[in-house]
Design a protein around this motif. Structure first.
Motif, PDB file in Angstrom:
ATOM      1  N   LEU A 132       2.133   4.998   3.511  1.00 40.43           N
ATOM      2  CA  LEU A 132       1.234   3.842   3.598  1.00 40.43           C
ATOM      3  C   LEU A 132       0.417   3.680   2.322  1.00 40.43           C
ATOM      4  O   LEU A 132       0.402   4.566   1.461  1.00 40.43           O
ATOM      5  CB  LEU A 132       0.289   4.033   4.792  1.00 40.43           C
ATOM      6  N   GLU A 133      -0.278   2.547   2.202  1.00 37.66           N
ATOM      7  CA  GLU A 133      -1.160   2.315   1.060  1.00 37.66           C
ATOM      8  C   GLU A 133      -2.251   3.368   0.987  1.00 37.66           C
ATOM      9  O   GLU A 133      -2.587   3.867  -0.072  1.00 37.66           O
ATOM     10  CB  GLU A 133      -1.801   0.916   1.156  1.00 37.66           C
ATOM     11  N   LYS A 134      -2.804   3.692   2.147  1.00 40.64           N
ATOM     12  CA  LYS A 134      -3.848   4.715   2.223  1.00 40.64           C
ATOM     13  C   LYS A 134      -3.301   5.887   3.032  1.00 40.64           C
ATOM     14  O   LYS A 134      -2.688   5.693   4.077  1.00 40.64           O
ATOM     15  CB  LYS A 134      -5.096   4.137   2.892  1.00 40.64           C
ATOM     16  N   PHE A 135      -3.525   7.101   2.539  1.00 40.39           N
ATOM     17  CA  PHE A 135      -3.032   8.313   3.205  1.00 40.39           C
ATOM     18  C   PHE A 135      -3.610   8.402   4.614  1.00 40.39           C
ATOM     19  O   PHE A 135      -4.820   8.284   4.817  1.00 40.39           O
ATOM     20  CB  PHE A 135      -3.434   9.552   2.391  1.00 40.39           C
ATOM     21  N   ASP A 136      -2.740   8.606   5.599  1.00 43.70           N
ATOM     22  CA  ASP A 136      -3.139   8.711   7.003  1.00 43.70           C
ATOM     23  C   ASP A 136      -3.247  10.190   7.367  1.00 43.70           C
ATOM     24  O   ASP A 136      -2.285  10.830   7.773  1.00 43.70           O
ATOM     25  CB  ASP A 136      -2.110   8.014   7.894  1.00 43.70           C
ATOM     26  N   GLU A 137      -4.454  10.714   7.213  1.00 44.22           N
ATOM     27  CA  GLU A 137      -4.678  12.139   7.439  1.00 44.22           C
ATOM     28  C   GLU A 137      -4.439  12.527   8.901  1.00 44.22           C
ATOM     29  O   GLU A 137      -3.917  13.608   9.189  1.00 44.22           O
ATOM     30  CB  GLU A 137      -6.101  12.535   7.032  1.00 44.22           C
ATOM     31  N   ALA A 138      -4.778  11.663   9.817  1.00 44.02           N
ATOM     32  CA  ALA A 138      -4.584  11.958  11.242  1.00 44.02           C
ATOM     33  C   ALA A 138      -3.096  12.144  11.560  1.00 44.02           C
ATOM     34  O   ALA A 138      -2.709  13.056  12.289  1.00 44.02           O
ATOM     35  CB  ALA A 138      -5.179  10.848  12.097  1.00 44.02           C
ATOM     36  N   ARG A 139      -2.267  11.264  10.988  1.00 40.21           N
ATOM     37  CA  ARG A 139      -0.805  11.375  11.214  1.00 40.21           C
ATOM     38  C   ARG A 139      -0.259  12.644  10.580  1.00 40.21           C
ATOM     39  O   ARG A 139       0.610  13.306  11.155  1.00 40.21           O
ATOM     40  CB  ARG A 139      -0.115  10.133  10.636  1.00 40.21           C
ATOM     41  N   ALA A 140      -0.750  13.014   9.415  1.00 40.70           N
ATOM     42  CA  ALA A 140      -0.306  14.236   8.755  1.00 40.70           C
ATOM     43  C   ALA A 140      -0.719  15.463   9.577  1.00 40.70           C
ATOM     44  O   ALA A 140       0.057  16.411   9.726  1.00 40.70           O
ATOM     45  CB  ALA A 140      -0.875  14.315   7.347  1.00 40.70           C
ATOM     46  N   ARG A 141      -1.929  15.450  10.095  1.00 39.61           N
ATOM     47  CA  ARG A 141      -2.388  16.565  10.944  1.00 39.61           C
ATOM     48  C   ARG A 141      -1.547  16.665  12.213  1.00 39.61           C
ATOM     49  O   ARG A 141      -1.234  17.753  12.685  1.00 39.61           O
ATOM     50  CB  ARG A 141      -3.854  16.385  11.312  1.00 39.61           C
TER      51      ARG A 141
END
Length: 157
Positions: free
Chosen positions: A101-110
């Motif tokens: 995504l344009e902005k890193f999705d930390e929740a999805r990575a976690r």
């Protein structure tokens, strides 16, 4: 088939033709190889544990009851490993979604990282359970031989 098995297989077939039972130990127990319905020696089946089972039956001189129990244990372990592979693909997809995504999705990575940890814990528990069941099936000499095969890297768990 591993090239080293060809020599053993030829000798086992010759001995079988002479009336002795290939794979049987001195006490008359062990595991004999026979032809199944297909072209593959040693029978077969849908379990996918035929080769490791055949290897262990030969190296540990297992009797038929032990072979049956070991087949069940290896089948359960195979199922857990397949589930871990599915979880790994989901983890990779979650990491790709997070970074794509344009902005890193930390929740999805976690979420992907948590799935990887849970999957590894489930697989660890399955391996420990399988080793405990295998320990119960084998006698002391067979356990020592299996430990040697694992320690030297001939067999990987």
């Amino acid at each position: 088939m591993y090239p080293g098995m060809m020599h053993w297989l030829r000798n086992a077939r010759r001995q079988g033709a002479c009336g002795s039972h290939a794979g049987h130990g001195p006490a008359g127990e062990g595991f004999s190889f026979h032809r199944g319905d297909g072209d593959d020696p040693g029978g077969g089946g849908a379990f996918g544990v035929r080769r490791p089972l055949r290897f262990l039956a030969y190296r540990l001189n297992l009797n038929e009851t032990q072979v049956e129990e070991l087949a069940k244990i290896l089948d359960e372990l195979k199922t857990e490993r397949a589930q871990a592979a599915v979880d790994d693909r989901r983890t990779v997809a979650a990491f790709a979604d997070a970074i794509g995504l344009e902005k890193f999705d930390e929740a999805r990575a976690r979420e992907g990282g948590d799935l990887r940890v849970k999957s590894a814990e489930r697989l660890r528990d399955a391996v420990v359970t399988a080793l405990g069941k295998i320990h119960a099936v084998l006698d002391s000499g067979q356990r020592a031989q299996l430990a040697y095969l694992i320690r030297t890297g001939v067999l990987s768990i």
